[in-house]
Design an enzyme around this catalytic site. Structure first.
Site, mmCIF file in Angstrom:
data_model
loop_
_atom_site.group_PDB
_atom_site.id
_atom_site.type_symbol
_atom_site.label_atom_id
_atom_site.label_comp_id
_atom_site.label_asym_id
_atom_site.label_seq_id
_atom_site.Cartn_x
_atom_site.Cartn_y
_atom_site.Cartn_z
ATOM 1 N N TYR A 176 1.908 -12.576 -0.932
ATOM 2 C CA TYR A 176 1.612 -11.572 -1.970
ATOM 3 C C TYR A 176 2.758 -11.480 -2.969
ATOM 4 O O TYR A 176 2.562 -11.617 -4.183
ATOM 5 C CB TYR A 176 1.348 -10.201 -1.332
ATOM 6 C CG TYR A 176 1.424 -9.059 -2.324
ATOM 7 C CD1 TYR A 176 0.509 -8.939 -3.362
ATOM 8 C CD2 TYR A 176 2.443 -8.093 -2.238
ATOM 9 C CE1 TYR A 176 0.592 -7.899 -4.296
ATOM 10 C CE2 TYR A 176 2.528 -7.046 -3.160
ATOM 11 C CZ TYR A 176 1.606 -6.958 -4.185
ATOM 12 O OH TYR A 176 1.691 -5.937 -5.101
ATOM 13 N N THR B 31 5.560 -5.306 -8.869
ATOM 14 C CA THR B 31 6.012 -4.619 -7.663
ATOM 15 C C THR B 31 7.486 -4.885 -7.396
ATOM 16 O O THR B 31 8.021 -5.928 -7.806
ATOM 17 C CB THR B 31 5.170 -5.125 -6.467
ATOM 18 O OG1 THR B 31 5.794 -4.739 -5.244
ATOM 19 C CG2 THR B 31 5.056 -6.646 -6.451
ATOM 20 N N ASP B 32 8.116 -3.978 -6.653
ATOM 21 C CA ASP B 32 9.513 -4.229 -6.253
ATOM 22 C C ASP B 32 9.595 -5.260 -5.122
ATOM 23 O O ASP B 32 10.679 -5.713 -4.775
ATOM 24 C CB ASP B 32 10.213 -2.917 -5.852
ATOM 25 C CG ASP B 32 9.615 -2.235 -4.632
ATOM 26 O OD1 ASP B 32 8.578 -2.705 -4.106
ATOM 27 O OD2 ASP B 32 10.190 -1.210 -4.185
ATOM 28 N N GLU B 33 8.423 -5.658 -4.566
ATOM 29 C CA GLU B 33 8.452 -6.603 -3.446
ATOM 30 C C GLU B 33 8.904 -7.996 -3.879
ATOM 31 O O GLU B 33 9.272 -8.814 -3.037
ATOM 32 C CB GLU B 33 7.078 -6.651 -2.751
ATOM 33 C CG GLU B 33 6.670 -5.275 -2.252
ATOM 34 C CD GLU B 33 5.485 -5.251 -1.308
ATOM 35 O OE1 GLU B 33 5.175 -6.277 -0.694
ATOM 36 O OE2 GLU B 33 4.878 -4.164 -1.182
ATOM 37 N N LYS C 179 3.012 -12.412 -7.031
ATOM 38 C CA LYS C 179 3.376 -11.443 -8.079
ATOM 39 C C LYS C 179 4.624 -11.937 -8.833
ATOM 40 O O LYS C 179 4.726 -11.783 -10.050
ATOM 41 C CB LYS C 179 3.637 -10.056 -7.472
ATOM 42 C CG LYS C 179 2.403 -9.353 -6.919
ATOM 43 C CD LYS C 179 1.356 -9.035 -7.975
ATOM 44 C CE LYS C 179 1.771 -7.950 -8.952
ATOM 45 N NZ LYS C 179 0.653 -7.578 -9.863
HETATM 46 P P1 NAD Z 1 -6.021 -2.545 -5.343
HETATM 47 O O1 NAD Z 1 -6.121 -3.683 -4.393
HETATM 48 O O2 NAD Z 1 -6.362 -1.173 -4.902
HETATM 49 O O3 NAD Z 1 -6.948 -2.840 -6.632
HETATM 50 C C1 NAD Z 1 -6.970 -4.109 -7.264
HETATM 51 C C2 NAD Z 1 -8.156 -4.110 -8.224
HETATM 52 O O4 NAD Z 1 -8.165 -5.404 -8.865
HETATM 53 C C3 NAD Z 1 -9.516 -3.958 -7.522
HETATM 54 O O5 NAD Z 1 -10.318 -3.038 -8.235
HETATM 55 C C4 NAD Z 1 -10.110 -5.354 -7.583
HETATM 56 O O6 NAD Z 1 -11.539 -5.352 -7.633
HETATM 57 C C5 NAD Z 1 -9.505 -5.893 -8.860
HETATM 58 N N1 NAD Z 1 -9.468 -7.364 -8.875
HETATM 59 C C6 NAD Z 1 -9.059 -8.193 -7.879
HETATM 60 N N2 NAD Z 1 -9.205 -9.475 -8.248
HETATM 61 C C7 NAD Z 1 -9.699 -9.460 -9.530
HETATM 62 C C8 NAD Z 1 -10.069 -10.472 -10.444
HETATM 63 N N3 NAD Z 1 -9.945 -11.774 -10.123
HETATM 64 N N4 NAD Z 1 -10.552 -10.110 -11.649
HETATM 65 C C9 NAD Z 1 -10.700 -8.783 -11.983
HETATM 66 N N5 NAD Z 1 -10.382 -7.783 -11.134
HETATM 67 C C10 NAD Z 1 -9.876 -8.114 -9.932
HETATM 68 O O7 NAD Z 1 -4.549 -2.625 -5.933
HETATM 69 P P2 NAD Z 1 -3.553 -1.465 -6.387
HETATM 70 O O8 NAD Z 1 -2.815 -0.993 -5.209
HETATM 71 O O9 NAD Z 1 -4.268 -0.521 -7.245
HETATM 72 O O10 NAD Z 1 -2.520 -2.317 -7.272
HETATM 73 C C11 NAD Z 1 -2.701 -2.463 -8.680
HETATM 74 C C12 NAD Z 1 -1.539 -3.260 -9.250
HETATM 75 O O11 NAD Z 1 -0.321 -2.566 -9.003
HETATM 76 C C13 NAD Z 1 -1.372 -4.640 -8.647
HETATM 77 O O12 NAD Z 1 -1.032 -5.552 -9.673
HETATM 78 C C14 NAD Z 1 -0.238 -4.480 -7.656
HETATM 79 O O13 NAD Z 1 0.459 -5.693 -7.456
HETATM 80 C C15 NAD Z 1 0.600 -3.446 -8.364
HETATM 81 N N6 NAD Z 1 1.445 -2.611 -7.486
HETATM 82 C C16 NAD Z 1 0.876 -1.967 -6.415
HETATM 83 C C17 NAD Z 1 1.668 -1.138 -5.619
HETATM 84 C C18 NAD Z 1 1.073 -0.361 -4.471
HETATM 85 O O14 NAD Z 1 1.819 0.339 -3.765
HETATM 86 N N7 NAD Z 1 -0.242 -0.378 -4.246
HETATM 87 C C19 NAD Z 1 3.031 -0.992 -5.897
HETATM 88 C C20 NAD Z 1 3.578 -1.678 -7.006
HETATM 89 C C21 NAD Z 1 2.764 -2.477 -7.796
HETATM 90 P P1 TYD Z 2 1.707 -1.459 3.378
HETATM 91 O O1 TYD Z 2 0.991 -0.180 3.101
HETATM 92 O O2 TYD Z 2 0.900 -2.651 3.797
HETATM 93 O O3 TYD Z 2 2.599 -1.790 2.099
HETATM 94 P P2 TYD Z 2 3.732 -2.935 1.882
HETATM 95 O O4 TYD Z 2 3.756 -3.860 3.027
HETATM 96 O O5 TYD Z 2 3.248 -3.594 0.632
HETATM 97 O O6 TYD Z 2 5.019 -2.191 1.733
HETATM 98 O O7 TYD Z 2 2.769 -1.178 4.505
HETATM 99 C C1 TYD Z 2 3.769 -0.197 4.345
HETATM 100 C C2 TYD Z 2 4.679 -0.285 5.547
HETATM 101 O O8 TYD Z 2 3.925 0.079 6.718
HETATM 102 C C3 TYD Z 2 5.176 -1.699 5.814
HETATM 103 O O9 TYD Z 2 6.514 -1.622 6.327
HETATM 104 C C4 TYD Z 2 4.250 -2.231 6.888
HETATM 105 C C5 TYD Z 2 3.913 -0.983 7.688
HETATM 106 N N1 TYD Z 2 2.569 -0.980 8.309
HETATM 107 C C6 TYD Z 2 2.428 -0.640 9.657
HETATM 108 O O10 TYD Z 2 3.422 -0.349 10.360
HETATM 109 N N2 TYD Z 2 1.181 -0.625 10.187
HETATM 110 C C7 TYD Z 2 0.071 -0.944 9.474
HETATM 111 O O11 TYD Z 2 -1.064 -0.957 10.030
HETATM 112 C C8 TYD Z 2 0.223 -1.281 8.088
HETATM 113 C C9 TYD Z 2 -0.973 -1.642 7.242
HETATM 114 C C10 TYD Z 2 1.502 -1.280 7.553
#
Ligand code: NAD
Ligand code: TYD
Length: 337
Positions: free
Chosen positions: A148, A122-124, A152
């Site tokens: 988080y 992630t970019d975070e 990562k």
């Molecule tokens: P998500 O939370 O929707 O899904 C995570 C999945 O991992 C779930 O299916 C969960 O059951 C599985 N999981 C959790 N713990 C596990 C374990 N111990 N063993 C096996 N499986 C396990 O997450 P997502 O949003 O799909 O993110 C996927 C990846 O992309 C992550 O690595 C996250 O850091 C990265 N990412 C997410 C975003 C975003 O905006 N959601 C952005 C950049 C990077």
């Molecule tokens: P989120 O979807 O949790 O992603 P991330 O924090 O990983 O970027 O949140 C996106 C943005 O929205 C973040 O600035 C936090 C804000 N946010 C709210 O304002 N209200 C909410 O209930 C949630 C879940 C997030």
């Protein structure tokens, strides 16, 4: 080609598997997922019976499960993680366990068998930008600020350490905020869409002027594909959506799409340690891989809203079980004014 996808029952992993089976129908995919609260096999109803797809329920921290699956794969694409910043504020330990220790177990297996490894990050990990800072780029130092993002970052460092020390064939992608179907309704966009569909208010943190760069999940899947096909071993690629948006502007779009007025906005207390702005410079991926995002933000968001309107039972099932207890604890401890 045989792919082992970890976390393929979650939001991005599900979309990635659908994408991959469409683009590479002769490849075989094994999906290793523990089915945490965020993992949902319903996401794969449309590929049930596909002989190129197999699900294995298991934990990435479990060597006994991981080693044989990695041995049998040509490529590991590692999505599995705990991913919600708010949950990491309530309970960081499971983030360290899965994101750091789970990644390390996978790396040990990759080291043993020489399997190609792609780590999804992630970019975070780069922390927060000021309003006039340039987007995160190859010179940006790691500065994670939530449990988080720290977990990562720990995983990213381990992946690079295994490359430098043991020569594992790895790549990493750091991607901005994803949006699209199958996103668990605890993250901002699906939470707000589902609240509005239930005629509830949307909890905007602080002043709502925080900025994120949003990428459609299909563009992310395509970016990982490009890295697997054309990326250089040992390299890291940034993926972004070219769509920096203030949270409050997204809220206003959602209100318009769902026919609600601004009385549905509830300004709540800010998230502790809330990163103000993320933005990412993905020019290396364009230059070296020929990748750029293709989905226009407003069109992608509209389609996402339509998907949630059509899949309210899926959302209701996500929000059942332990979800309400988690949310009440989070709201009462942190957000309530
Ligand atoms: P998500 O939370 O929707 O899904 C995570 C999945 O991992 C779930 O299916 C969960 O059951 C599985 N999981 C959790 N713990 C596990 C374990 N111990 N063993 C096996 N499986 C396990 O997450 P997502 O949003 O799909 O993110 C996927 C990846 O992309 C992550 O690595 C996250 O850091 C990265 N990412 C997410 C975003 C975003 O905006 N959601 C952005 C950049 C990077
Ligand atoms: P989120 O979807 O949790 O992603 P991330 O924090 O990983 O970027 O949140 C996106 C943005 O929205 C973040 O600035 C936090 C804000 N946010 C709210 O304002 N209200 C909410 O209930 C949630 C879940 C997030």
């Amino acid at each position: 080609m045989k792919l082992l996808v970890t976390g393929g029952a979650g939001f991005i992993g599900s979309n990635f598997i659908h994408y991959w089976l469409k683009q590479h129908p002769e490849d075989n995919i094994v999906n290793l997922d523990v089915l945490s609260y965020a993992g949902n096999l319903e996401n794969h109803a449309s590929i049930e019976g596909n002989k190129h797809y197999r699900f294995v329920k298991g934990d990435i921290t479990d060597k006994e499960v991981v080693f044989p699956l990695v041995e049998d794969a040509d490529i590991v694409v590692h999505f599995a993680a705990e991913t919600h910043v708010d949950r990491s504020i309530l309970d960081p330990a499971v983030f360290v366990r899965t994101n750091v220790m789970g990644t390390q177990v996978l790396l040990e297996a990759v080291k043993e068998y020489g399997t190609r490894f792609h780590h999804v990050s992630t970019d975070e990990v780069f922390g927060a930008l000021g309003p006039n800072d340039p987007p995160f780029n190859e010179d940006t130092k790691y500065d994670p600020r939530s449990p988080y993002s720290a977990s990562k970052a720990g995983a990213d460092h381990l992946v690079r350490a295994y490359y430098h020390t043991y020569g594992i064939p790895m790549t990493i992608s750091n991607c901005s905020n994803n949006y699209g179907p199958y996103m668990f309704p605890e993250k901002m966009m699906p939470l707000f869409i589902s609240n509005l569909l239930e005629d509830k208010k949307v909890p905007v943190y602080g002043d709502g002027l925080q900025v994120r760069d949003w990428i459609h999940v299909d563009d992310h899947a395509r970016g990982v594909d490009f890295i697997l096909q054309k990326g250089t071993i040992g390299e890291t690629y940034y993926l972004g959506g070219n769509a920096e948006k203030k949270n409050i502007d997204i809220v206003k779009l959602l209100l318009t799409y769902l026919g609600k007025d601004e009385s549905y906005i509830e300004y709540v207390k800010d998230r502790p340690g809330h990163d103000r702005r993320y933005a990412i410079d993905f020019s290396k991926a364009t230059r070296e891989l020929g990748w750029k995002p293709e989905v226009a933000f407003e069109q992608g968001l509209k389609e996402m809203v339509e998907w949630y309107v059509a899949n309210q039972e899926w959302v209701a099932r996500c929000k059942s079980g332990d979800y309400q207890a988690y949310y009440d604890e989070w709201y009462n401890k942190t957000l309530k004014k």
